[in-house]
Design a protein around this motif. Structure first.
Motif, short mmCIF file in Angstrom:
data_model
loop_
_atom_site.label_atom_id
_atom_site.label_comp_id
_atom_site.label_asym_id
_atom_site.label_seq_id
_atom_site.Cartn_x
_atom_site.Cartn_y
_atom_site.Cartn_z
N ARG A 93 40.06 41.34 49.44
CA ARG A 93 41.33 41.38 50.15
C ARG A 93 41.02 41.63 51.62
N ARG A 94 41.53 40.74 52.46
CA ARG A 94 41.31 40.91 53.90
C ARG A 94 42.60 41.40 54.52
N ALA A 95 42.59 42.62 55.02
CA ALA A 95 43.82 43.18 55.59
C ALA A 95 43.47 44.29 56.56
N TYR A 96 44.27 44.40 57.60
CA TYR A 96 44.13 45.50 58.56
C TYR A 96 42.69 45.66 59.03
N ARG A 97 42.05 44.53 59.35
CA ARG A 97 40.70 44.53 59.90
C ARG A 97 39.66 45.12 58.96
N LYS A 98 39.98 45.09 57.66
CA LYS A 98 39.03 45.54 56.64
C LYS A 98 38.85 44.43 55.62
N VAL A 99 37.66 44.37 55.04
CA VAL A 99 37.41 43.47 53.93
C VAL A 99 37.16 44.35 52.72
N GLU A 100 38.17 44.40 51.83
CA GLU A 100 38.13 45.31 50.70
C GLU A 100 37.84 44.54 49.41
N PHE A 101 37.17 45.21 48.49
CA PHE A 101 36.92 44.62 47.17
C PHE A 101 37.56 45.49 46.09
N TYR A 102 38.22 44.83 45.12
CA TYR A 102 38.86 45.51 43.99
C TYR A 102 38.35 44.91 42.68
N THR A 103 38.29 45.73 41.63
CA THR A 103 37.90 45.19 40.33
C THR A 103 39.10 44.53 39.67
N LEU A 104 38.87 43.40 39.01
CA LEU A 104 39.92 42.69 38.28
C LEU A 104 40.00 43.19 36.84
N ARG A 105 38.88 43.65 36.32
CA ARG A 105 38.81 44.15 34.94
C ARG A 105 37.75 45.24 34.89
N THR A 106 37.62 45.88 33.72
CA THR A 106 36.60 46.91 33.55
C THR A 106 35.22 46.27 33.70
N ILE A 107 34.35 46.93 34.46
CA ILE A 107 33.01 46.42 34.67
C ILE A 107 32.02 47.36 33.98
N ARG A 108 31.19 46.78 33.13
CA ARG A 108 30.23 47.57 32.37
C ARG A 108 29.08 48.01 33.26
N LYS A 109 28.42 49.08 32.85
CA LYS A 109 27.23 49.53 33.55
C LYS A 109 26.19 48.40 33.54
N GLY A 110 25.64 48.09 34.69
CA GLY A 110 24.60 47.07 34.77
C GLY A 110 25.13 45.66 34.96
N GLU A 111 26.44 45.48 34.92
CA GLU A 111 27.03 44.15 35.06
C GLU A 111 27.03 43.73 36.53
N GLU A 112 26.77 42.44 36.77
CA GLU A 112 26.79 41.96 38.16
C GLU A 112 28.24 41.76 38.62
N LEU A 113 28.50 42.18 39.86
CA LEU A 113 29.83 41.99 40.44
C LEU A 113 29.90 40.59 41.04
N THR A 114 31.05 39.93 40.81
CA THR A 114 31.24 38.59 41.35
C THR A 114 32.64 38.47 41.94
N CYS A 115 32.81 37.52 42.83
CA CYS A 115 34.07 37.33 43.52
C CYS A 115 34.27 35.82 43.71
N ASP A 116 35.51 35.36 43.59
CA ASP A 116 35.79 33.95 43.87
C ASP A 116 36.09 33.83 45.36
N TYR A 117 35.12 33.33 46.11
CA TYR A 117 35.29 33.24 47.56
C TYR A 117 36.11 32.02 47.96
N GLY A 118 36.49 31.21 47.00
CA GLY A 118 37.29 30.04 47.31
C GLY A 118 36.52 29.07 48.18
N GLU A 119 37.21 28.42 49.10
CA GLU A 119 36.52 27.48 49.98
C GLU A 119 35.65 28.24 50.96
N THR A 120 34.42 27.84 51.07
CA THR A 120 33.49 28.49 51.98
C THR A 120 33.16 27.52 53.11
#
Ligand code: ZN
Length: 139
Positions: A93-120
């Motif tokens: 989420r890009r807002a107020y001059r910050k780039v924030e990341f939020y979890t969409l679902r529960t993330i298990r220990k050791g799981e890789e975090l991923t994000c849909d960056y859309g068009e790059t």
């Protein structure tokens, strides 16, 4: 721990691309992971830095409603290493001059975090290696 991170993350080799960010412990759904480290600069300065970097090692995040960008190649933290997936477990989420990341679902220990960056900046020409069943093929 880095002050921009709410949960401990590990940077390690990714199956998707290069290095990735992994959860060091379980992270519940809909939690803020933290802010991407970096420096807020003007869009003009961002273009200048991109021109001066022949090896494309910069990582810029642009904002929709302001002529600014976050240069995430300085003050780097683990969120910088979140890889793209077409079936992600976090969102940016890009807002107020910050780039924030939020979890969409529960993330298990050791799981890789991923994000849909859309068009790059690759404009849909870079083959996607996320491995998701719903993979679009290119990013
Ligand atoms: Zn994909």
């Amino acid at each position: 721990m880095n002050k921009d991170l709410n949960y401990p993350l590990l940077i390690a080799k990714s199956r998707i691309a290069g290095k990735g960010a992994f959860a060091k412990s379980l992270i519940p759904a809909k939690k803020k992971l933290g802010n991407m480290g970096g420096e807020i600069i003007s869009y003009r300065e961002a273009q200048k830095r991109v021109r001066q970097q022949p090896h494309n090692v910069l990582y810029m995040v642009e904002f929709d409603n302001e002529p600014i960008a976050l240069d995430a190649s300085v003050n780097v933290n683990a969120l910088r290493h979140i890889n793209h997936s077409c079936d992600p477990n976090t969102f940016m989420r890009r807002a107020y001059r910050k780039v924030e990341f939020y979890t969409l679902r529960t993330i298990r220990k050791g799981e890789e975090l991923t994000c849909d960056y859309g068009e790059t900046h690759h404009e849909g020409t870079l083959p996607c290696r996320c491995g998701a069943a719903s993979c679009r093929g290119f990013i």
